[in-house]
Design a protein around this motif. Structure first.
Motif, PDB file in Angstrom:
ATOM      1  N   ASP A   6       0.845  -1.209   0.000  1.00 51.66           N
ATOM      2  CA  ASP A   6       0.000   0.000   0.000  1.00 51.66           C
ATOM      3  C   ASP A   6       0.872   1.246   0.000  1.00 51.66           C
ATOM      4  O   ASP A   6       0.592   2.222  -0.716  1.00 51.66           O
ATOM      5  CB  ASP A   6      -0.909   0.032   1.232  1.00 51.66           C
ATOM      6  CG  ASP A   6      -2.017  -1.003   1.197  1.00 51.66           C
ATOM      7  OD1 ASP A   6      -2.292  -1.535   0.105  1.00 51.66           O
ATOM      8  OD2 ASP A   6      -2.591  -1.282   2.271  1.00 51.66           O
ATOM      9  N   VAL A   7       1.927   1.219   0.816  1.00 52.40           N
ATOM     10  CA  VAL A   7       2.846   2.360   0.897  1.00 52.40           C
ATOM     11  C   VAL A   7       3.564   2.552  -0.434  1.00 52.40           C
ATOM     12  O   VAL A   7       3.672   3.683  -0.948  1.00 52.40           O
ATOM     13  CB  VAL A   7       3.867   2.154   2.028  1.00 52.40           C
ATOM     14  CG1 VAL A   7       4.919   3.260   2.026  1.00 52.40           C
ATOM     15  CG2 VAL A   7       3.171   2.094   3.384  1.00 52.40           C
ATOM     16  N   PRO A  32       4.971  10.712  -6.145  1.00 54.76           N
ATOM     17  CA  PRO A  32       6.358  10.768  -5.658  1.00 54.76           C
ATOM     18  C   PRO A  32       6.613  11.949  -4.725  1.00 54.76           C
ATOM     19  O   PRO A  32       6.169  13.072  -5.002  1.00 54.76           O
ATOM     20  CB  PRO A  32       7.166  10.907  -6.955  1.00 54.76           C
ATOM     21  CG  PRO A  32       6.294  10.302  -7.999  1.00 54.76           C
ATOM     22  CD  PRO A  32       4.889  10.659  -7.607  1.00 54.76           C
ATOM     23  N   ASP A  33       7.278  11.653  -3.610  1.00 61.20           N
ATOM     24  CA  ASP A  33       7.677  12.641  -2.596  1.00 61.20           C
ATOM     25  C   ASP A  33       6.521  13.218  -1.778  1.00 61.20           C
ATOM     26  O   ASP A  33       6.736  14.061  -0.907  1.00 61.20           O
ATOM     27  CB  ASP A  33       8.472  13.799  -3.214  1.00 61.20           C
ATOM     28  CG  ASP A  33       9.865  13.377  -3.657  1.00 61.20           C
ATOM     29  OD1 ASP A  33      10.476  12.556  -2.947  1.00 61.20           O
ATOM     30  OD2 ASP A  33      10.325  13.851  -4.710  1.00 61.20           O
ATOM     31  N   LYS A  34       5.297  12.768  -2.032  1.00 61.29           N
ATOM     32  CA  LYS A  34       4.175  13.275  -1.242  1.00 61.29           C
ATOM     33  C   LYS A  34       4.144  12.633   0.142  1.00 61.29           C
ATOM     34  O   LYS A  34       3.851  13.300   1.143  1.00 61.29           O
ATOM     35  CB  LYS A  34       2.857  13.027  -1.959  1.00 61.29           C
ATOM     36  CG  LYS A  34       1.654  13.613  -1.207  1.00 61.29           C
ATOM     37  CD  LYS A  34       0.349  13.423  -1.970  1.00 61.29           C
ATOM     38  CE  LYS A  34      -0.821  14.008  -1.201  1.00 61.29           C
ATOM     39  NZ  LYS A  34      -2.114  13.823  -1.937  1.00 61.29           N
ATOM     40  N   LEU A  35       4.435  11.348   0.216  1.00 62.92           N
ATOM     41  CA  LEU A  35       4.482  10.694   1.511  1.00 62.92           C
ATOM     42  C   LEU A  35       5.671  11.222   2.309  1.00 62.92           C
ATOM     43  O   LEU A  35       6.721  11.529   1.756  1.00 62.92           O
ATOM     44  CB  LEU A  35       4.617   9.176   1.362  1.00 62.92           C
ATOM     45  CG  LEU A  35       3.465   8.405   0.730  1.00 62.92           C
ATOM     46  CD1 LEU A  35       3.720   6.906   0.852  1.00 62.92           C
ATOM     47  CD2 LEU A  35       2.141   8.767   1.358  1.00 62.92           C
ATOM     48  N   ASP A  38      12.358   1.261  -4.948  1.00 60.95           N
ATOM     49  CA  ASP A  38      12.326   2.209  -6.067  1.00 60.95           C
ATOM     50  C   ASP A  38      11.163   3.197  -5.934  1.00 60.95           C
ATOM     51  O   ASP A  38      10.295   3.311  -6.807  1.00 60.95           O
ATOM     52  CB  ASP A  38      12.237   1.465  -7.400  1.00 60.95           C
ATOM     53  CG  ASP A  38      12.468   2.395  -8.604  1.00 60.95           C
ATOM     54  OD1 ASP A  38      13.118   3.444  -8.423  1.00 60.95           O
ATOM     55  OD2 ASP A  38      11.984   2.061  -9.709  1.00 60.95           O
ATOM     56  N   VAL A  39      11.159   3.909  -4.807  1.00 57.43           N
ATOM     57  CA  VAL A  39      10.126   4.912  -4.547  1.00 57.43           C
ATOM     58  C   VAL A  39      10.770   6.202  -4.049  1.00 57.43           C
ATOM     59  O   VAL A  39      11.937   6.217  -3.625  1.00 57.43           O
ATOM     60  CB  VAL A  39       9.106   4.419  -3.495  1.00 57.43           C
ATOM     61  CG1 VAL A  39       8.309   3.242  -4.031  1.00 57.43           C
ATOM     62  CG2 VAL A  39       9.805   4.055  -2.184  1.00 57.43           C
ATOM     63  N   LYS A  40       9.997   7.280  -4.087  1.00 55.38           N
ATOM     64  CA  LYS A  40      10.441   8.576  -3.569  1.00 55.38           C
ATOM     65  C   LYS A  40       9.539   8.984  -2.413  1.00 55.38           C
ATOM     66  O   LYS A  40       8.327   9.113  -2.586  1.00 55.38           O
ATOM     67  CB  LYS A  40      10.413   9.629  -4.675  1.00 55.38           C
ATOM     68  CG  LYS A  40      11.424   9.381  -5.787  1.00 55.38           C
ATOM     69  CD  LYS A  40      11.389  10.493  -6.820  1.00 55.38           C
ATOM     70  CE  LYS A  40      12.419  10.245  -7.911  1.00 55.38           C
ATOM     71  NZ  LYS A  40      12.407  11.328  -8.940  1.00 55.38           N
ATOM     72  N   VAL A  97       3.078  12.880  10.037  1.00 61.41           N
ATOM     73  CA  VAL A  97       3.864  12.249   8.978  1.00 61.41           C
ATOM     74  C   VAL A  97       3.161  10.953   8.573  1.00 61.41           C
ATOM     75  O   VAL A  97       2.392  10.380   9.348  1.00 61.41           O
ATOM     76  CB  VAL A  97       5.315  11.951   9.429  1.00 61.41           C
ATOM     77  CG1 VAL A  97       6.126  13.224   9.555  1.00 61.41           C
ATOM     78  CG2 VAL A  97       5.329  11.171  10.731  1.00 61.41           C
ATOM     79  N   SER A  98       3.449  10.503   7.353  1.00 65.16           N
ATOM     80  CA  SER A  98       2.723   9.352   6.797  1.00 65.16           C
ATOM     81  C   SER A  98       3.176   8.020   7.385  1.00 65.16           C
ATOM     82  O   SER A  98       2.351   7.146   7.700  1.00 65.16           O
ATOM     83  CB  SER A  98       2.912   9.306   5.279  1.00 65.16           C
ATOM     84  OG  SER A  98       2.686  10.556   4.680  1.00 65.16           O
ATOM     85  N   ILE A  99       4.489   7.850   7.469  1.00 67.01           N
ATOM     86  CA  ILE A  99       5.072   6.582   7.898  1.00 67.01           C
ATOM     87  C   ILE A  99       6.314   6.864   8.729  1.00 67.01           C
ATOM     88  O   ILE A  99       6.736   8.023   8.875  1.00 67.01           O
ATOM     89  CB  ILE A  99       5.476   5.690   6.697  1.00 67.01           C
ATOM     90  CG1 ILE A  99       6.561   6.393   5.852  1.00 67.01           C
ATOM     91  CG2 ILE A  99       4.259   5.346   5.843  1.00 67.01           C
ATOM     92  CD1 ILE A  99       7.153   5.532   4.751  1.00 67.01           C
TER      93      ILE A  99
END
Length: 320
Positions: free
Chosen positions: A138-139, A147-150, A173-175, A196-198
């Motif tokens: 999900d994350v 990208p970069d929003k979380l 492979d995420v931002k 914060v998200s995570i």
């Protein structure tokens, strides 16, 4: 008995007495902890030191020398006289991260005498109880869509929590945007509050809120599932391969410590960590004892330094 023989016997006895008197330790030993009193590293050091005192037959004086990403304490240990009366805690930051994070250090990780492993704090990816994220996938999906929003909280730039995030970003492979705090407590507070998200949290700092259901752990960054969280998958099981991350620590001294000191203290350290009362106290904190010989701990630290250097270089992190 001739005068000459008597003289030789007397000299031999005097020499034996001197050696016995010089046997280490014959006075108090200082254990330096590069963190403030009351934190997880401090508690572990004091628990182990208390057990070691009984085996050494001498007092172990624990002294906190916090600051500068453990550099203050590490430098003090390395500059101490190599007689076995000053040793101290060195962790993943001291031995594995700092050499790549800082262009220059006041100490050299290769110039410590490695004595043995102490403990390791499993790291885990967590969200608060009201988060829409139920799984690691999900994350990853949300991060790829925006990208970069979380945002992800950490105990500070260059902390194990921060570098675990960077490894996650690279492996998945995420931002994701890093949000550093001044310590694990405020980072955890904002994660719980939804600011914060995570966040990657360590087992000791997150234990109470995980048990209370205020934090949902999506995956643990360990090779196998944790006994305390049997229903939580590993990162590999969650689809992120080649991802193991701990905050770990061991015992070191200045260069050229006498072999007798290293052998005795290393053996006694392993015995202390395996003692039921010490093992139970450490595990009650959500931490795993990490008994290792001097050579095994040095090899482990060097391998960790190499692995994290690649992560830090790819993330282009510099702290000075």
């Amino acid at each position: 008995m001739s005068k000459t023989i008597k003289t030789l016997v007397a000299a031999s006895l005097l020499g034996a007495a001197s050696l016995a008197h010089a046997a280490w330790p014959d006075r108090a030993v200082q254990w330096v902890i590069p963190y403030p009193a009351g934190g997880g590293s401090d508690v572990i050091g004091r628990v182990v030191a208390s057990s070691l005192e009984k085996q050494l037959g001498q007092t172990i004086v624990v002294e906190n020398k916090p600051g500068a990403a453990t550099i203050i304490g590490a430098t003090y240990i390395q500059n101490a006289k190599p007689d076995g009366y000053v040793v101290g805690t060195a962790d993943s930051g001291t031995l594995a991260f700092n050499p790549s994070l800082y262009a220059s250090l006041q100490y050299d990780p290769d110039q410590f005498t490695y004595i043995g492993g102490l403990a390791r704090f499993p790291l885990m990816l967590a969200v608060n109880e009201s988060s829409p994220f139920k799984t690691v996938q999900d994350v990853i999906a949300a991060a790829r869509e925006n990208p970069d929003k979380l945002t992800s909280a950490s105990a500070g730039a260059g902390s194990p929590h921060h570098l675990a995030l960077e490894m996650f970003k690279q492996r998945a492979d995420v931002k994701i945007t890093h949000v550093p705090y001044k310590g694990a407590a405020p980072a955890l507070q904002d994660l719980l509050g939804g600011q914060v998200s995570i966040g990657f949290v360590d087992s000791a700092a997150g234990a109470a809120n995980i048990k209370a259901g205020k934090l949902r752990v999506l995956a643990v960054a360990t090779p196998e599932r944790l006994a305390t969280l049997p229903d939580v998958p590993t990162m590999a099981e969650a689809g992120v391969q080649n991802f193991t991350a701990y905050a770990w620590q061991g015992l070191v001294g200045p260069a050229d410590l006498p072999a007798q000191v290293v052998d005795k203290l290393g053996a006694d350290l392993q015995t202390a960590l395996k003692a039921p009362e010490v093992d139970e106290k450490i595990r009650a904190m959500g931490v795993e004892p990490m008994p290792m010989s001097a050579s095994d701990f040095k090899a482990y630290a060097q391998a960790q330094q190499k692995e994290w250097a690649e992560v830090i270089k790819k993330a282009d992190i510099k702290l000075d």
